[in-house]
Design an enzyme around this catalytic site. Structure first.
Site, PDB file in Angstrom:
ATOM      1  N   LYS A   6      -2.449 -21.349   3.162  1.00  0.00           N
ATOM      2  CA  LYS A   6      -2.350 -21.842   4.538  1.00  0.00           C
ATOM      3  C   LYS A   6      -2.841 -20.772   5.518  1.00  0.00           C
ATOM      4  CE  LYS A   6       1.199 -23.635   7.732  1.00  0.00           C
ATOM      5  NZ  LYS A   6       2.649 -23.944   7.851  1.00  0.00           N
TER       6      LYS A   6
ATOM      7  N   SER B 208       3.612 -28.371   9.316  1.00  0.00           N
ATOM      8  CA  SER B 208       2.349 -27.744   9.689  1.00  0.00           C
ATOM      9  C   SER B 208       1.502 -27.333   8.494  1.00  0.00           C
ATOM     10  CB  SER B 208       2.642 -26.513  10.552  1.00  0.00           C
ATOM     11  OG  SER B 208       3.408 -25.554   9.833  1.00  0.00           O
TER      12      SER B 208
ATOM     13  N   SER C 231       8.074 -27.727   7.269  1.00  0.00           N
ATOM     14  CA  SER C 231       6.606 -27.721   7.268  1.00  0.00           C
ATOM     15  C   SER C 231       5.958 -27.693   5.897  1.00  0.00           C
ATOM     16  CB  SER C 231       6.090 -26.535   8.100  1.00  0.00           C
ATOM     17  OG  SER C 231       6.377 -26.739   9.461  1.00  0.00           O
TER      18      SER C 231
END
Length: 466
Positions: A82, A152, A176
């Site tokens: 990420k 996210s 997330s």
């Protein structure tokens, strides 16, 4: 019969093929790079692909393994990270113009550990700007590209679901990792605080932030979490200890649920949309049929959770971004800027109350597990399915309703696929006491063994061909 593509292999299967000489890390990496070329125009799960770097590391892994130097199950396996987790020399920009061009000079500790294990890093997955929110635009859900992947860590979940990497690392503050794992039909893990280093992670709310894996199977997630677990002096919250049972072999999936007391968070199940509720009821039957004893419970301290989470998370978020705002507030998107500015209105007294309430929430969940003598709890991960981008505002508050309380309680959680609603994946959460990750993996692995939801291929390939 058509031979399945290399990108359909789990980490476990890829490691076996590499060890037997059936495939090399270079061949596997090239297959994944081709796969990214084929699907990422539709999914947009990668913000940056490190093609040259990945091929160089794959060549090195191929040569090392040929000399008999295997480093374990991740050696030569292509993964992604990420874009809030630092990668040496490769831009990490947090999905924000405020950090455009930022190029870290060192790896985050979790990335260093992956490289030490021999993993090949393909590139960086998209993230909701500064890890704030659930939409994760422009990433699309591989099950329906008109729906969001969740946030996210949506880019990480979508990349795994689209078979554009074998697994990925995400981060979880209020859900997330788990929310996009549920929306995209993959496995996501939020570990106990202190188990995995946060050094090199963009802080959102440091007391809540956790780094964890997104993978296709429970076993793959276990391998990845094992690789990134360990003490790190650069993280003040890092713990020396590892979970009890960490070094023991996984329990046999055929018997792991037998005689185990499992709490069912009934108010969360009943509060879910009909399709999610139906999938969860079916999951209950599977768990019960495997020999577990199910006990209905009610989520504790609910009246404290959302007010305390808001004040705690926003206060810490604002503190992290105050220096950048002083010189570049115009570079943040209006929505993210509004969230950060809201945190600046929270004073120290409110933050102190939120921190104290978090302790009460943690105690309440611990008491729930202890009083009922429960090995674990189960609940839906999210009460609804992934929305369209235009519908995010309608589900944003509900999306974290079953994930935020567990973040506040700092309990380890595994989300795994448990079926579909409206043709979209829905997730099952396994919740345990702090540092109970090995037992949770055993239980989730047993459920996975008894179902085939994790083997369902997303329809992205046919969409790409059309």
């Amino acid at each position: 019969m058509t031979t399945p593509p290399l990108t359909s292999l789990t980490i476990t299967e890829a490691a076996q093929r590499i060890a037997s000489g059936q495939v090399t890390p270079r061949e596997l990496t090239e297959a994944y790079l081709d796969r990214i070329d084929a699907v990422d125009g539709a999914v947009r799960a990668f913000v940056r692909v490190d093609r040259d770097g990945a091929l160089a590391r794959a060549r090195s892994a191929t040569e090392e393994i040929a000399r008999g130097g295997s480093r374990g199950p991740l050696h030569g396996v292509p993964l992604a990270v990420k874009d809030v987790i630092d990668t040496d020399g490769l831009p990490t920009e947090y999905g924000s113009r405020a950090f455009a061009g930022r190029r870290p000079s060192r790896d985050a500790e979790v990335v260093r550990l992956l490289r030490e294990a021999g993993a090949v890093i393909l590139g960086k997955n998209t993230t909701q700007e500064c890890a704030v929110g659930i939409a994760c635009a422009p990433t699309a859900n591989p099950w329906n590209t008109a729906r969001i992947a969740g946030g996210s860590s949506g880019g990480s979940a979508a990349a795994v679901a689209a078979h554009a990497c074998a697994a990925s690392l995400g981060s979880d503050t209020g859900g997330s990792i788990r929310i996009p794992a549920a929306f995209c039909g993959v496995v996501g893990v939020r570990p106990t605080g202190g188990l995995v280093s946060r050094a090199g992670l963009l802080p959102a709310a440091p007391s809540l932030d956790r780094v964890g894996p997104l993978a296709r199977t429970v076993t793959d997630a276990r391998i990845l979490l094992d690789a990134i677990t360990g003490y790190d002096s650069a993280d003040p919250a890092s713990e020396v200890r590892r979970p009890a049972g960490h070094d023991t072999a996984p329990a046999a999936p055929e018997t792991a649920l037998r005689g185990v007391r499992i709490g069912v968070v009934r108010d969360w199940a009943d509060g879910s949309d009909p399709g999610v509720r139906a999938a969860f009821s079916a999951a209950e039957e599977v768990v019960k049929g495997a020999g577990a004893e199910l006990i209905d419970v009610v989520s504790p301290a609910q009246e404290l959770v959302m007010p305390a989470y808001r004040d705690l998370a926003l206060y810490e978020l604002a503190a992290q971004h105050r220096p950048a705002l002083a010189t570049g507030s115009h570079l943040y998107s209006p929505g993210v800027l509004a969230v950060i500015e809201a945190g600046m209105d929270i004073d120290e007294a409110a933050y102190a109350r939120a921190t104290a309430d978090r302790g009460r929430i943690r105690d309440a969940w611990t008491e729930l597990l202890t009083t009922h003598r429960l090995t674990a709890l189960i609940a839906p991960t999210v009460p609804t399915v992934a929305s369209t981008p235009d519908g995010v505002a309608e589900i944003e508050l509900r999306a974290g309703a079953f994930t935020i309380p567990l973040s506040m309680a700092d309990l380890p959680v595994i989300s795994q696929p448990m079926g579909f609603s409206e043709g979209l994946p829905v997730g099952l959460q396994w919740i345990g006491a702090p540092y109970a990750e090995p037992r949770l993996f055993d239980l989730a692995g047993a459920y996975e063994h008894l179902t085939d939801w994790h083997t369902s291929p997303s329809p992205i390939e046919s969409e790409v061909r059309s």
